[in-house]
Design an enzyme around this catalytic site. Structure first.
Site, PDB file in Angstrom:
ATOM      1  N   ASP A  27      -8.943  -6.179  -4.871  1.00 27.52           N
ATOM      2  CA  ASP A  27      -8.488  -4.919  -4.281  1.00 27.52           C
ATOM      3  C   ASP A  27      -8.930  -3.789  -5.207  1.00 27.52           C
ATOM      4  O   ASP A  27      -8.304  -3.519  -6.225  1.00 27.52           O
ATOM      5  CB  ASP A  27      -6.970  -4.936  -4.130  1.00 27.52           C
ATOM      6  N   SER A  34       0.840  -1.192   0.000  1.00 26.64           N
ATOM      7  CA  SER A  34       0.000   0.000   0.000  1.00 26.64           C
ATOM      8  C   SER A  34       0.880   1.249   0.000  1.00 26.64           C
ATOM      9  O   SER A  34       1.738   1.400  -0.865  1.00 26.64           O
ATOM     10  CB  SER A  34      -0.939  -0.044   1.209  1.00 26.64           C
ATOM     11  N   HIS A  37      -8.267  -5.016  -0.371  1.00 23.36           N
ATOM     12  CA  HIS A  37      -6.943  -4.432  -0.137  1.00 23.36           C
ATOM     13  C   HIS A  37      -6.235  -5.068   1.058  1.00 23.36           C
ATOM     14  O   HIS A  37      -5.015  -5.204   1.067  1.00 23.36           O
ATOM     15  CB  HIS A  37      -7.082  -2.919   0.075  1.00 23.36           C
TER      16      HIS A  37
END
Length: 386
Positions: A327, A154, A360
């Site tokens: 995601d 991320s 995610h």
């Protein structure tokens, strides 16, 4: 040996920097501390160091547990440790808490040496590039001139990418997981809604709530709820909660309960409120604003007319990129943008797109295919050390 698991005891450390850190904005962080942890042993020629960069609400506590503190595992403990995919029997792993965070490094809740007052809203704007520069300074203090690998998921993946552009000769491998070369407009919009929830909380006081002895918990709760929704997939939400109602609402059995527009009735509502309450107890509001802005600003292609391949031309590392099918916050298409741009530059790139239902958050969870891909990458890096 790989496969040999034993408890990993973590110990937080801190390093003070009296020298000012020049920031992208033109401001400086005149004096600061960086919290960090290390795992494993640095080899004789200091060639086995792996830097792990953290995401928005994580910290330098990457792996292991604190002595005498049950349930204190690091946020990537399933990935990093003795015998795990990033094997601390072979690698010296470093986690660094970024300046501006709220887990030990100098941040908005600390005293500004220029004024003698808590920084609050006056803490300088930080960027991903600023964090990478701070990390590089700490590594220099440790005598590490080149990293075997830099790794992150991320926002941490953005930092790993930025390392290959800011210090191309100091990184041999980059592992970028569930990340992107910049945020989409939708992502920026989600961040802005979360920020507005915080700054419009009456307890925010323009970012100087410390002086008032309060915390803008309501805003933090809403910000976390918004964020958490975007981290999960629709499939996971439906499988875990569906439209299930709570069996008991405020002590009243469901069959005896009269419907209300204000009470928590669905299990998903209860779950989100729990996550929001927990987050508001430990996270700093100004830190949330600062870090989400850093996410928004990151865009290495901007200085190259939006041409990502030109931005990545300076990179020399070998890359592993990993994305997850569900995601939607950092969609696989964003990782593929990076893959294509790196291939245009004839860089060495491996890419894995994992069909996983978790959204995610998949980059933090156990998935045999995912951990095997990472293990294979680090097995190859370990062979370079011998």
């Amino acid at each position: 040996m790989p496969g040999f698991f034993m408890p990993l005891i973590a110990q937080s450390q801190s390093m003070h920097f009296a020298e000012a850190l020049a920031l992208t904005s033109g401001a400086v962080l005149r004096e600061y501390d960086l919290a960090f942890e290390t795992y494993g042993e640095l080899n004789a020629d200091k060639s086995n160091a792996v830097l792990v960069c953290h995401a928005l609400n994580a910290s330098h506590h990457v792996a292991g547990s604190y002595a005498g503190k049950p349930k204190s595992e690091g946020w990537w403990d399933n990935m990093i440790g003795p015998g795990k995919s990033v094997d601390t029997n072979r690698f010296f792993v470093i986690g660094i808490n970024n300046p501006g965070s709220c887990f030990g490094s100098t941040g908005p809740m600390h005293v500004n040496p220029d004024t003698g007052q808590v920084y609050g809203a006056d803490f300088p704007v930080m960027t991903v590039e600023d964090w990478v520069n701070a990390q590089a300074l700490l590594l220099e203090r440790l005598g590490i001139t080149q990293l075997a690998a830099v790794m992150g998921g991320s926002l941490g993946g953005m930092q790993a990418l930025s390392w290959t552009l800011q210090y191309p000769e100091r990184v041999r491998h980059a592992v970028v997981v569930a990340s992107a070369p910049n945020l989409t407009a939708e992502n920026i919009a989600f961040n802005e809604v979360a920020r507005r929830a915080i700054v419009t909380d009456p307890d925010f006081h323009g970012g100087n709530f410390y002086q008032h002895g309060v915390v803008p918990k309501r805003g933090l709760r809403i910000a976390r709820m918004i964020g958490h929704i975007t981290y999960l997939s629709d499939d996971v939400m439906n499988a875990k909660f569906g439209r299930a109602l709570r069996e008991v609402v405020d002590g009243v059995a469901r069959e005896d309960y009269h419907y209300s527009t204000q009470e928590v009735e669905f299990q998903i509502e209860s779950y989100l409120r729990y996550q929001g309450d927990k987050f508001s107890d430990y996270f700093d509001a100004n830190t949330y604003l600062l870090i989400t802005r850093a996410l928004d600003y990151f865009d290495p292609a901007r200085a190259h007319g939006g041409k990502l391949a030109q931005a990545l031309a300076v990179a020399r590392a070998r890359f592993l990129l990993v994305s997850f099918s569900t995601d939607w916050r950092f969609a696989p298409a964003r990782s593929r943008e990076l893959v294509h741009a790196l291939l245009e530059n004839r860089r060495d790139v491996s890419y894995a797109e994992i069909d996983a239902p978790h959204g995610h958050d998949a980059f933090l969870l156990d998935d045999a295919r995912y951990t095997s891909v990472v293990r294979s990458c680090f097995d190859g890096i370990a062979k370079e050390l011998t």
